[in-house]
Write an enzyme that holds these catalytic residues in place. Sequence first.
Site, PDB file in Angstrom:
ATOM      1  N   HIS A   1       0.869  -1.184   0.000  1.00  0.00           N
ATOM      2  CA  HIS A   1       0.000   0.000   0.000  1.00  0.00           C
ATOM      3  C   HIS A   1       0.903   1.231   0.000  1.00  0.00           C
ATOM      4  O   HIS A   1       1.949   1.227   0.669  1.00  0.00           O
ATOM      5  CB  HIS A   1      -0.848   0.079   1.281  1.00  0.00           C
ATOM      6  CG  HIS A   1      -2.133  -0.684   1.257  1.00  0.00           C
ATOM      7  ND1 HIS A   1      -2.657  -1.282   2.395  1.00  0.00           N
ATOM      8  CD2 HIS A   1      -3.025  -0.936   0.267  1.00  0.00           C
ATOM      9  CE1 HIS A   1      -3.801  -1.863   2.096  1.00  0.00           C
ATOM     10  NE2 HIS A   1      -4.052  -1.676   0.815  1.00  0.00           N
TER      11      HIS A   1
ATOM     12  N   CYS B   1      -2.541   2.976   9.029  1.00  0.00           N
ATOM     13  CA  CYS B   1      -3.560   2.005   8.591  1.00  0.00           C
ATOM     14  C   CYS B   1      -4.781   2.025   9.507  1.00  0.00           C
ATOM     15  O   CYS B   1      -5.889   1.737   9.066  1.00  0.00           O
ATOM     16  CB  CYS B   1      -2.991   0.597   8.608  1.00  0.00           C
ATOM     17  SG  CYS B   1      -1.584   0.344   7.552  1.00  0.00           S
TER      18      CYS B   1
HETATM   19  N1  ARG Z   1      -3.704  -7.049   6.585  1.00  0.00           N
HETATM   20  C1  ARG Z   1      -4.124  -5.846   5.933  1.00  0.00           C
HETATM   21  C2  ARG Z   1      -4.054  -6.015   4.430  1.00  0.00           C
HETATM   22  O1  ARG Z   1      -3.124  -6.611   3.967  1.00  0.00           O
HETATM   23  C3  ARG Z   1      -3.313  -4.695   6.385  1.00  0.00           C
HETATM   24  C4  ARG Z   1      -3.812  -3.386   5.869  1.00  0.00           C
HETATM   25  C5  ARG Z   1      -2.964  -2.260   6.293  1.00  0.00           C
HETATM   26  N2  ARG Z   1      -3.570  -1.032   5.962  1.00  0.00           N
HETATM   27  C6  ARG Z   1      -2.966  -0.021   5.332  1.00  0.00           C
HETATM   28  N3  ARG Z   1      -3.601   1.098   5.212  1.00  0.00           N
HETATM   29  N4  ARG Z   1      -1.779  -0.172   4.808  1.00  0.00           N
HETATM   30  O2  ARG Z   1      -4.910  -5.575   3.708  1.00  0.00           O
END
Ligand code: ARG
Length: 271
Positions: free
Chosen positions: A167, A263
Amino acid sequence: MRMATPRRYLMCPPAHFRVSYTINPWMDPSKPVDPVLALFQWEELRDRYRALGHTVEILDPLAGLPDMVFAANGATVVDGRVLGARFANPERSGEAPAHLAWFRANGFAEVRDPVHINEAEGDFAVTASWILAGQGFRSSPLSHGEAQEFFGRPVIGLELVDPHYYHLDTALAVLDGARDEVMYYPGAFSPGSRAVLARLFPDALLATAEDAAVLGLNAVSDGRNVLLPHNAAGLRAALAERGFDPVPVDLSELHKAGGSVKCCTMELRAG
Ligand code: ARG
């Protein structure tokens, strides 16, 4: 002199948090997670925001959606307009309607259910002049045009190349939205996107691989206070040198799912 401005955030407590599947390289379901500690650490983050004068709204967590604590992925709010999310992985798709329902019930008039896959503030970062948009692992590049049209702000696509930084918000953070000031880890981006970042942000704070690996870039700034993972030692020093107040937060349990401060934090940007 750095100035904090009061923010409004949406967070979702990790009541059902676990690591039961793998959709990024940090997630290992065989590694134990302490749910009591996860909730305690999350509450500390929430209380920090409130102590700094920010407003924190709460989204009710739903059973069966263990990643729902990562509220930043549920919608993007700019000028009071809400662009919902559409998740890349079926494990998380149930989160999107829960977010849409919250916005519709809480007085947001313009709420769009998106056509293209976008994981919201996971991949969209809002600066004064642009919306930066990550692609490569989760959000579709087609979502960039959709966001640009909906928000009426220029959207700049950036190619992510390292699966650990799946991300945009794992590799880049906005430090001062009024001045287009960011910090990022160059190694997470393609050569072309690195050149774009260097052109847009010649004075950016560049993170080391060590700080990126503790998810140090998954940070939230109010213009002065920068809440970030406690073990991002290099970034803490570099931020202090630039006149920010680094606020270390320990989110060790959520880190096991590949997430940290940012996140867990969706910003509700008023119109
Ligand atoms: N386990 C989640 C995923 O892989 C973590 C998300 C983390 N969120 C973020 N905004 N980077 O989707």
